[in-house]
Design an enzyme around this catalytic site. Structure first.
Site, PDB file in Angstrom:
ATOM      1  N   SER A  45       0.833  -1.197   0.000  1.00 42.89           N
ATOM      2  CA  SER A  45       0.000   0.000   0.000  1.00 42.89           C
ATOM      3  C   SER A  45       0.868   1.247   0.000  1.00 42.89           C
ATOM      4  O   SER A  45       2.006   1.227   0.486  1.00 42.89           O
ATOM      5  CB  SER A  45      -0.931   0.008   1.223  1.00 42.89           C
ATOM      6  OG  SER A  45      -1.839   1.089   1.161  1.00 42.89           O
ATOM      7  N   ASP A  46       0.324   2.320  -0.549  1.00 42.53           N
ATOM      8  CA  ASP A  46       1.041   3.587  -0.533  1.00 42.53           C
ATOM      9  C   ASP A  46       0.027   4.721  -0.591  1.00 42.53           C
ATOM     10  O   ASP A  46      -1.058   4.574  -1.171  1.00 42.53           O
ATOM     11  CB  ASP A  46       2.001   3.706  -1.725  1.00 42.53           C
ATOM     12  CG  ASP A  46       2.962   4.863  -1.559  1.00 42.53           C
ATOM     13  OD1 ASP A  46       3.934   4.705  -0.791  1.00 42.53           O
ATOM     14  OD2 ASP A  46       2.735   5.926  -2.159  1.00 42.53           O
TER      15      ASP A  46
END
Length: 201
Positions: free
Chosen positions: A77-78
């Site tokens: 995730s980012d």
């Protein structure tokens, strides 16, 4: 495929925020730090940056685990804050956080939070993006200073923790995935995990 099968679930992140969010899904998982260069590419839009880094993080950890846990399902995730098309990352210092909040004062900021799920052993790789629209109040220097000294959100993109005192800096939040702003869009994460074969409610 049940979560109790021999398919390890791995969160490709050392973020405590993402760890706490993923724990809500009541699936056993472990964490691993992804070795990924997060530098934006020339001309790369903030949303594309978030999607690319989420996938690269998941792929990097999947590759490092290929020998000992080849069946691992890896979540990457980012999050990238987007102020009029310009990416805002984690400030890291008090001074940079103050500058970020001053820039966002009275502005509408888009927070793009991407999630990717990879299972390299069967070539599964899917990603999704949740965008949260955040309207900041007009913030004077004294307000910014009080907030930063109280919460020290230097590891948060956009320099504010909406799940904490940072909510007081905001005028409105618009989202279809309410956990996205904290760092991991759980509705989309659950959808991708189901697509990968995990059993969820």
């Amino acid at each position: 495929m049940s979560a109790s099968a021999s398919f390890a679930l791995v969160l490709a992140s050392t973020s405590r925020y993402r760890r706490e969010l993923l724990a809500r899904l009541a699936l056993p998982f472990e964490t691993a730090a992804p070795d990924v260069d997060e530098t934006p590419r020339a001309g790369e839009a903030p949303r594309e940056l978030a999607l690319r880094l989420a996938l690269e993080k998941a792929q990097a950890v999947a590759q490092t685990m290929a020998d000992r846990k080849p069946q691992a399902i890896v979540i990457g995730s980012d999050q990238v804050a987007d102020l009029h098309g310009q990416p805002l990352g984690k400030p890291g210092t008090h001074e940079r956080a103050a500058a970020q909040l001053a820039r966002m004062s009275g502005q509408t900021v888009l927070f793009h939070t991407a999630v990717a799920v990879v299972q390299a052993s069967r070539g599964f790789a899917q990603s999704s993006l949740a965008t949260v629209t955040v309207r900041f109040r007009t913030l004077d220097a004294a307000t910014i200073e009080r907030y930063l000294l109280a919460e020290q959100p230097y590891d948060c993109a956009g320099s504010a923790k909406s799940e904490g005192l940072g909510i007081a800096l905001l005028q409105a939040i618009e989202s279809d995935d309410p956990t996205a702003l904290i760092g991991l869009p759980l509705i989309r994460t659950a959808q991708l995990l189901r697509a990968a074969g995990l059993t969820l409610p």
